[in-house]
Design an enzyme around this catalytic site. Structure first.
Site, mmCIF file in Angstrom:
data_model
loop_
_atom_site.group_PDB
_atom_site.id
_atom_site.type_symbol
_atom_site.label_atom_id
_atom_site.label_comp_id
_atom_site.label_asym_id
_atom_site.label_seq_id
_atom_site.Cartn_x
_atom_site.Cartn_y
_atom_site.Cartn_z
ATOM 1 N N LEU A 94 -11.481 7.413 2.198
ATOM 2 C CA LEU A 94 -11.098 8.877 3.194
ATOM 3 C C LEU A 94 -9.944 8.461 2.030
ATOM 4 C CD1 LEU A 94 -10.991 7.155 7.142
ATOM 5 C CD2 LEU A 94 -12.606 9.269 5.573
ATOM 6 N N TYR A 96 -17.969 0.600 13.142
ATOM 7 C CA TYR A 96 -17.329 1.747 13.411
ATOM 8 C C TYR A 96 -18.632 2.990 13.489
ATOM 9 C CZ TYR A 96 -15.352 1.202 8.775
ATOM 10 O OH TYR A 96 -15.488 1.156 7.910
ATOM 11 N N LYS A 144 -11.406 11.897 12.906
ATOM 12 C CA LYS A 144 -13.428 11.945 12.998
ATOM 13 C C LYS A 144 -12.844 13.169 13.976
ATOM 14 C CE LYS A 144 -14.669 7.084 11.598
ATOM 15 N NZ LYS A 144 -14.954 6.067 11.669
ATOM 16 N N ASP A 151 -7.369 -2.956 8.932
ATOM 17 C CA ASP A 151 -6.998 -3.441 6.904
ATOM 18 C C ASP A 151 -8.662 -4.443 6.915
ATOM 19 O OD1 ASP A 151 -6.331 -3.111 5.476
ATOM 20 O OD2 ASP A 151 -3.761 -4.633 5.728
ATOM 21 N N LYS A 154 -2.175 6.842 7.695
ATOM 22 C CA LYS A 154 -1.134 5.497 7.751
ATOM 23 C C LYS A 154 -0.110 5.274 8.657
ATOM 24 C CE LYS A 154 -2.478 3.322 3.837
ATOM 25 N NZ LYS A 154 -3.130 1.992 3.549
ATOM 26 N N GLU A 166 -9.766 6.644 15.525
ATOM 27 C CA GLU A 166 -10.048 4.766 16.350
ATOM 28 C C GLU A 166 -8.702 4.196 15.233
ATOM 29 O OE1 GLU A 166 -14.041 4.481 13.487
ATOM 30 O OE2 GLU A 166 -15.503 6.060 15.401
ATOM 31 N N CYS A 194 9.154 -33.676 -13.636
ATOM 32 C CA CYS A 194 9.677 -33.070 -12.890
ATOM 33 C C CYS A 194 9.396 -33.711 -11.383
ATOM 34 C CB CYS A 194 9.296 -31.540 -12.687
ATOM 35 S SG CYS A 194 10.409 -30.196 -11.546
ATOM 36 N N LYS A 240 -7.813 2.062 12.185
ATOM 37 C CA LYS A 240 -8.340 1.669 10.767
ATOM 38 C C LYS A 240 -7.994 0.497 10.510
ATOM 39 C CE LYS A 240 -7.391 3.616 6.610
ATOM 40 N NZ LYS A 240 -7.459 1.577 5.756
ATOM 41 N N CYS A 299 8.555 -24.815 -15.264
ATOM 42 C CA CYS A 299 9.083 -26.177 -16.072
ATOM 43 C C CYS A 299 7.488 -27.393 -16.632
ATOM 44 C CB CYS A 299 9.517 -27.094 -14.941
ATOM 45 S SG CYS A 299 10.063 -28.380 -15.427
ATOM 46 N N ARG A 355 -19.088 -2.323 -1.183
ATOM 47 C CA ARG A 355 -18.434 -0.635 -1.570
ATOM 48 C C ARG A 355 -18.524 -1.130 -3.014
ATOM 49 N NH1 ARG A 355 -15.282 2.640 1.022
ATOM 50 N NH2 ARG A 355 -13.826 0.778 1.186
ATOM 51 N N CYS A 368 14.884 -30.454 -11.921
ATOM 52 C CA CYS A 368 15.150 -31.052 -13.701
ATOM 53 C C CYS A 368 16.151 -30.581 -14.801
ATOM 54 C CB CYS A 368 13.583 -31.894 -13.692
ATOM 55 S SG CYS A 368 12.627 -30.781 -14.902
ATOM 56 N N CYS A 377 14.726 -25.669 -15.920
ATOM 57 C CA CYS A 377 14.168 -25.979 -14.149
ATOM 58 C C CYS A 377 14.657 -26.480 -13.086
ATOM 59 C CB CYS A 377 13.303 -27.150 -14.218
ATOM 60 S SG CYS A 377 13.073 -27.778 -12.676
ATOM 61 N N GLU A 426 -15.637 -2.988 8.859
ATOM 62 C CA GLU A 426 -15.098 -3.843 8.111
ATOM 63 C C GLU A 426 -15.422 -5.294 8.284
ATOM 64 O OE1 GLU A 426 -13.165 -0.983 6.252
ATOM 65 O OE2 GLU A 426 -12.032 -2.504 5.970
ATOM 66 N N ASP A 444 0.729 -1.108 -0.238
ATOM 67 C CA ASP A 444 0.064 0.098 -0.435
ATOM 68 C C ASP A 444 1.056 1.546 0.120
ATOM 69 O OD1 ASP A 444 -2.082 -1.846 0.224
ATOM 70 O OD2 ASP A 444 -2.725 -0.568 2.129
ATOM 71 N N PHE A 445 1.717 0.855 0.962
ATOM 72 C CA PHE A 445 3.022 2.107 0.839
ATOM 73 C C PHE A 445 2.916 2.684 -0.773
ATOM 74 C CE2 PHE A 445 7.084 3.817 2.062
ATOM 75 C CZ PHE A 445 6.379 4.728 2.676
HETATM 76 S S1 IVH Z 1 -14.745 6.014 8.294
HETATM 77 C C1 IVH Z 1 -16.676 8.441 5.142
HETATM 78 N N1 IVH Z 1 -13.260 4.173 10.344
HETATM 79 O O1 IVH Z 1 -10.572 2.214 5.977
HETATM 80 C C2 IVH Z 1 -15.401 7.975 5.890
HETATM 81 N N2 IVH Z 1 -13.212 3.689 8.090
HETATM 82 O O2 IVH Z 1 -9.608 4.834 3.623
HETATM 83 C C3 IVH Z 1 -15.787 6.193 5.962
HETATM 84 N N3 IVH Z 1 -11.541 2.021 7.313
HETATM 85 O O3 IVH Z 1 -13.354 3.490 3.306
HETATM 86 C C4 IVH Z 1 -14.921 5.731 6.920
HETATM 87 N N4 IVH Z 1 -10.830 1.559 9.473
HETATM 88 O O4 IVH Z 1 -13.417 1.330 4.672
HETATM 89 C C5 IVH Z 1 -14.143 4.625 8.859
HETATM 90 N N5 IVH Z 1 -12.778 3.111 11.882
HETATM 91 C C6 IVH Z 1 -12.393 2.897 10.485
HETATM 92 C C7 IVH Z 1 -11.929 2.381 9.350
HETATM 93 C C8 IVH Z 1 -12.520 3.177 8.199
HETATM 94 C C9 IVH Z 1 -10.774 0.955 8.253
HETATM 95 C C10 IVH Z 1 -11.541 1.567 6.156
HETATM 96 C C11 IVH Z 1 -12.515 1.902 5.325
HETATM 97 C C12 IVH Z 1 -12.189 3.321 4.183
HETATM 98 C C13 IVH Z 1 -10.849 3.222 4.443
HETATM 99 C C14 IVH Z 1 -10.524 4.457 4.198
#
Ligand code: IVH
Length: 678
Positions: free
Chosen positions: A84, A226, A291, A118, A322, A114, A439, A116, A434, A137, A419, A416, A174, A34-35
């Site tokens: 986001l 959430y 938030k 994964d 992140k 909160e 093999c 995040k 291969c 989604r 083999c 290979c 999630e 992701d990074f």
């Molecule tokens: S709030 C409009 N809270 O991360 C805001 N999202 O990169 C909606 N995610 O689309 C998201 N943990 O799928 C929110 N505590 C959390 C979350 C969270 C994971 C996901 C979510 C979001 C994505 C954003």
């Protein structure tokens, strides 16, 4: 950079991002972290900002993919699911706060922080307190109906604990897998000779998109909720923290901990605390979501990109911070090649052991020849390794400045390593294979897969015994297994009479194994257990499968074009046809699934049926399969032309529509009767 250079870089970045989106969303097989993805995307956004004349209307500015897959009904979200903006940088987080402070006229803003999670974003609908729908989604406006699969999640209440619940509410969260469950499933994968999943997120995504809810139930998906989407009545809560409290009071699984914070310094301190605590959480956490707490302030702040497609909207009142992944520097001592069951040659970097996120890393995948060339990884190089999703180590970059002068570019082997057969590259693919059916490494992996629990489930024939049989030259192909005699086995172990007797008996007992298990065991690329079942139901014998053509394969619901092509390519190999013939010759008589009633005309020929609600015994997919096998069609929406609406518990608006249009409504028992079952 000249405009021409910018243009060509923009084109290249868009193409690269599109490729990574495809890998990430559609195939759940990301190649980069992701990074690094975020870095590419940021480079594109910066170039587009500097050259507005080159910006395309819909170019990706963040990971805004589309998770919709074949085989699911599409459902519109009542309120769009936005995403986001990400940042890795405290400075940007402070800018986020500064913008809000200016807009709202106060520095002293209340936030919640909160974890995040994964996982995979889903939206649950509860109507009058009852769970009626779960949708991914998708593109933000419309997602896949995964209700049946989400209902298998233990710990997710089907009804809210509330005597006066809201009329209708969309709850966002999630779906994820715990580390322990991820590891358990990957052990099974490996036992079955299959590729392990890259990280829990990909596995959760793949699981949620399985078409068979019974299979989903065997993997313990979990969920955490959430936030809110649409609600009736509107404006249910005054703040995000009140919303969190209500979700918990309804009995829903919520985040382990969230942090209230006033002002940006407190936000940064909370994020640091979260970073320290997150490794103890049940789910992977790749960042923090900040938030604005008060809902009235959220409404004032609104969304960026208003008036555009949902997938491009992002709230001004929230921001994802992140965490940079754990990285370490080490040396590549060697590059070795692993030979897989299908002959795929996978390069692996053998590293000087290094500590990374609490474990010692000695090996890291290099994916394929193109990846090595792209990164120019050489033996002797110092590289940066990273634990993607804290699990699978990957080489992310070469520190060219530390390269010893004697390092030479890596040349991918043309043969290979086991083999010596010349490697081949599929016309469309990046993978070298291969091709030799003899093999020993391929054979070893194929046999392990064939004998594994997921396939023939031959008692006592695990990896170790397969190794022994292959290394002694007793078994060179799958059919050889069925020719093994006691006398072949006795010399292998001291006092091995009982062992040899048990093993030959276990193998003999599987001569009549279910046909789908044998088909799965053949290791046809793209064919897992579910497709193997479809093939078994359609062809009913290995001999008939050998004659499959494109038309027959494409007429099977559940088998898409890619799988059909893979099966045809596999069948086109003379060695594979010989294998099927040989299996018959050694007396393998697999058992086909129960036959449809002989001589019966398709009882639902020409009928269109719409499914709604949860049936008492059949999953949606099973009901669909039965209807299709009986010549009927399943459709997603009710019209005057609909023959029947098949309604289960908690049937939704389709049932109402059927009643208004006067379409006959049947239940599961009625369907089974129509099918001639009872
Ligand atoms: S709030 C409009 N809270 O991360 C805001 N999202 O990169 C909606 N995610 O689309 C998201 N943990 O799928 C929110 N505590 C959390 C979350 C969270 C994971 C996901 C979510 C979001 C994505 C954003």
């Amino acid at each position: 950079m000249t405009p021409a250079e910018a243009r060509s870089r923009i084109v290249a970045l868009r193409a690269e991002l599109a490729r990574h989106d495809e890998l990430y969303y559609r195939r759940a097989q990301p190649e980069i972290l992701d990074f690094d993805y975020d870095r590419l995307k940021r480079e594109l956004a910066e170039l587009e900002a500097a050259h507005p004349e080159l910006a395309a209307g819909d170019s990706p500015t963040r990971r805004i993919g589309d998770d919709r897959a074949e085989g699911f009904a599409r459902v519109r979200h009542r309120q769009a699911m936005t995403t986001l903006d990400n940042t890795y940088d405290e400075g940007e987080l402070r800018e986020f706060h500064a913008r809000l402070a200016k807009l709202l006229g106060s520095e002293d803003l209340a936030y919640v922080i909160e974890p995040k999670i994964d996982g995979l974003a889903v939206s649950l609908t509860y109507e009058h307190g009852q769970l009626t729908r779960a949708v991914t989604r998708g593109d933000g406006e419309e997602g896949d109906d995964v209700t049946a699969n989400v209902r298998t999640i233990r710990g997710l209440p089907q009804a809210l604990l509330d005597t006066a619940p809201p009329a209708c509410i969309e709850i966002r969260g999630e779906v994820y897998l715990r580390w322990s469950e991820f590891e358990r499933i990957n052990r099974l994968q490996e036992e079955a000779g299959l590729e392990p999943y890259a990280n829990p997120r990909n596995l959760a995504a793949g699981t949620l998109k399985l078409l068979d809810a019974a299979e989903v139930a065997q993997r313990r998906l979990e969920i955490v909720l959430y936030g809110l989407g649409h609600s009736e009545p509107a404006e249910l809560f005054v703040s995000q923290s009140a919303c969190q409290g209500q979700l918990a009071a309804w009995g829903l699984p919520v985040v382990e901990k969230f942090w209230p914070a006033r002002g940006i310094d407190a936000v940064c301190a909370a994020i640091r605390e979260l970073d320290e605590k997150r490794r103890g959480f049940a789910y992977g956490t790749d960042g923090a979501v900040v938030k604005l707490d008060r809902c009235d302030q959220q409404r004032t702040a609104g969304f960026r990109g208003e008036g555009q497609a949902a997938r491009k909207l992002s709230p001004r009142w929230a921001c994802a911070f992140k965490f940079a992944p754990d990285r370490a520097e080490t040396r590549v001592n060697a590059i070795t090649i692993q030979v897989g069951r299908t002959g795929a040659l996978t390069p692996v970097a053998e590293l000087a052991p290094v500590q990374l996120a609490g474990t010692t890393v000695k090996r890291a995948t290099l994916h394929n020849a193109d990846e090595i060339a792209r990164k120019d990884v050489r033996v002797g190089d110092t590289v940066l390794v990273e634990k993607a999703g804290e699990i699978i180590p990957a080489v992310v970059a070469v520190l060219v400045e530390k390269r010893p002068p004697e390092c030479v570019p890596y040349v991918f082997p043309q043969t290979c390593p086991v083999c010596g057969t010349a490697a081949v590259r599929a016309a469309d693919g990046v993978v070298w294979r291969c091709p030799s059916p003899a093999c020993p490494e391929k054979v070893r992996r194929q046999l392990t897969h064939f004998a594994s629990k997921a396939c023939l489930d031959i008692d006592g024939l695990g990896e170790e015994i397969v190794d022994l049989l292959v290394s002694r030259g007793l078994v060179k192909t799958i059919p050889n297994l069925f020719r093994l005699q006691l006398a072949d086995l006795l010399p292998l172990k001291k006092s091995g009479e009982v062992w040899a007797g048990n093993l030959t008996a276990a193998i003999a007992a599987r001569r009549s194994a279910d046909l789908w298990r044998v088909i799965h065991g053949l290791g046809i690329p793209q064919v897992g257990a579910a497709s193997a079942k479809d093939l078994a139901a359609r062809f009913r014998s290995l001999a008939a499968l050998a004659t499959a053509d494109e038309l027959a394969l494409m007429s099977i619901s559940g088998i898409g074009e890619k799988t059909a092509q893979a099966i045809l390519a596999w069948l086109a190999e003379p060695a594979h046809r010989a294998l099927l013939a040989e299996l018959e010759a050694v007396g393998l008589q697999p058992t086909p699934p129960p036959a449809p009633v002989a001589g019966s005309v398709a009882p639902l020929a020409g009928k269109t049926i719409v499914l709604t609600g949860t049936l008492p015994t059949l999953t949606r997919e099973e009901a669909t399969a039965k209807i299709e096998a009986a010549g009927g069609k399943v459709s997603g929406s009710v019209s005057k032309k609909t023959s029947y609406v098949l309604a289960g518990e908690e049937a939704g608006s389709k049932l109402e529509k059927a009643r208004t249009l006067g379409v006959p409504v049947i239940d599961e028992a009625e369907l089974l009767r129509l099918l001639g079952g009872s």
